[in-house]
Scaffold this active site. Structure first.
Site, PDB file in Angstrom:
ATOM      1  N   LYS A 170      19.161  16.145   8.688  1.00 48.59           N
ATOM      2  CA  LYS A 170      19.046  15.559   7.293  1.00 48.59           C
ATOM      3  C   LYS A 170      19.801  16.792   6.680  1.00 48.59           C
ATOM      4  CE  LYS A 170      14.441  15.923   7.389  1.00 48.59           C
ATOM      5  NZ  LYS A 170      14.201  16.317   9.064  1.00 48.59           N
ATOM      6  N   ARG A 205       7.196  12.959   2.425  1.00 50.28           N
ATOM      7  CA  ARG A 205       6.884  13.041   3.788  1.00 50.28           C
ATOM      8  C   ARG A 205       5.628  12.493   3.984  1.00 50.28           C
ATOM      9  NH1 ARG A 205      10.064  18.026   5.091  1.00 50.28           N
ATOM     10  NH2 ARG A 205       9.869  18.438   7.240  1.00 50.28           N
ATOM     11  N   ARG A 262      19.248  26.442  16.812  1.00 51.89           N
ATOM     12  CA  ARG A 262      19.556  26.775  15.275  1.00 51.89           C
ATOM     13  C   ARG A 262      19.712  28.088  14.786  1.00 51.89           C
ATOM     14  NH1 ARG A 262      17.029  23.074  10.515  1.00 51.89           N
ATOM     15  NH2 ARG A 262      15.000  23.667  11.596  1.00 51.89           N
ATOM     16  N   ARG A 266      14.554  30.369  13.178  1.00 51.07           N
ATOM     17  CA  ARG A 266      13.258  30.100  12.328  1.00 51.07           C
ATOM     18  C   ARG A 266      11.994  29.957  13.229  1.00 51.07           C
ATOM     19  NH1 ARG A 266      14.392  24.790   8.634  1.00 51.07           N
ATOM     20  NH2 ARG A 266      12.620  24.213   9.458  1.00 51.07           N
ATOM     21  N   ARG A 279       5.251  19.649  14.968  1.00 51.69           N
ATOM     22  CA  ARG A 279       5.887  19.115  13.811  1.00 51.69           C
ATOM     23  C   ARG A 279       6.127  17.546  14.036  1.00 51.69           C
ATOM     24  NH1 ARG A 279      11.063  23.168  13.159  1.00 51.69           N
ATOM     25  NH2 ARG A 279      11.783  21.538  11.671  1.00 51.69           N
TER      26      ARG A 279
END
Ligand code: AP5
Length: 218
Positions: free
Chosen positions: A13, A88, A127, A160, A171
């Protein structure tokens, strides 16, 4: 054009939102980025948000809703915007609807990035994010030119904390419980379009641009 990007962690996203924001010349509003910024400033709100974010839980609706309301009322939103990671929860979707009514705006499109858990785990484990400008890289898929350094500003890259595999799984379970119900909510509203988040960045971008033309949104 006012649009929402919906999808699980690692769906791409944020990456796609940055590309689209440049192409369409509209702001990219990421609640994840705004919350991380608040956390890094160490404000009372940031300290509170951090408690939830490190565990992979959602930050309470009340905190996020206030941040988004203020942003949407601000300058620069006239030509449209891309909301990434908001709403969300059903509560947040209802608030967005009310805020749009008050500001005489409408939600043109909700893009749902359907993505597999395997893709997500691979992407998030690789990432790397720039400490300085927030630039997003992936050690294999989108590597920086120089290891550990941001291509845009030369800042240091970090992994992260909530991208560790156990937290990514948490998550996903939070996403399934709290966010997935928004898919049928927006299907019923008639403005949801599903695309594959598993595609590579350029391929998906082409599909999205074609979709905007088809729907007369650009
Ligand atoms: P947030 O930062 O929004 O996390 P998220 O939604 O889980 O999204 P991600 O950033 O992990 O994934 P993404 O889909 O944006 O993928 P990206 O493009 O970065 O939120 C973090 C936390 O903040 C939440 O857990 C919650 O605590 C809190 N929060 C935020 N909003 C909230 C809200 N509304 N309410 C309550 N709490 C909230 O890509 C990931 C990686 O893959 C990158 O390395 C990228 O380079 C790579 N990549 C991307 N696309 C592709 C592709 N097509 N092909 C190959 N690699 C790709």
């Amino acid at each position: 054009m006012n649009m929402v990007l919906l999808g699980p962690p690692g769906a791409g996203k944020g990456t796609q939102a940055k590309v689209l924001a440049k192409e369409l010349n509209i702001p990219h509003i990421s609640t994840g980025d705004m919350l991380r910024d608040t956390v890094s400033k160490g404000t009372p709100l940031g300290k509170k948000a951090k408690e939830y974010m490190v565990k992979g839980e959602l930050v309470p609706d009340g905190l996020v809703i206030e941040i988004v309301k203020e942003t949407l009322k601000g300058a620069g939103m006239e030509r449209g915007f891309i909301l990434d990671g908001f709403p969300r929860t059903l509560e947040q979707a209802k608030m967005l609807h009310e805020t749009f009514s008050k500001l005489s705006k409408k939600l043109d499109l909700v893009l749902y990035f359907k993505t597999s858990l395997d893709t997500s785990v691979t992407r998030l484990s690789g990432r790397r994010v720039c400490k300085n400008c927030g630039g997003n890289f992936h050690i294999k898929n989108i590597p920086p030119k120089e290891e550990g350094k941001c291509d845009h500003c030369g800042g240091g890259l970090y992994h992260r904390k909530d991208d560790e595999e156990a937290t990514v799984k948490r998550r996903w379970s939070v996403y399934a419980k709290k966010t997935e119900p928004l898919i049928s909510y927006y299907k019923d509203e008639g403005n949801l379009r599903e695309v594959s988040g598993d595609l590579d960045v350029d391929e998906l971008n082409k599909i999205l641009i074609a979709l905007f033309h088809k729907e007369n949104l650009v």
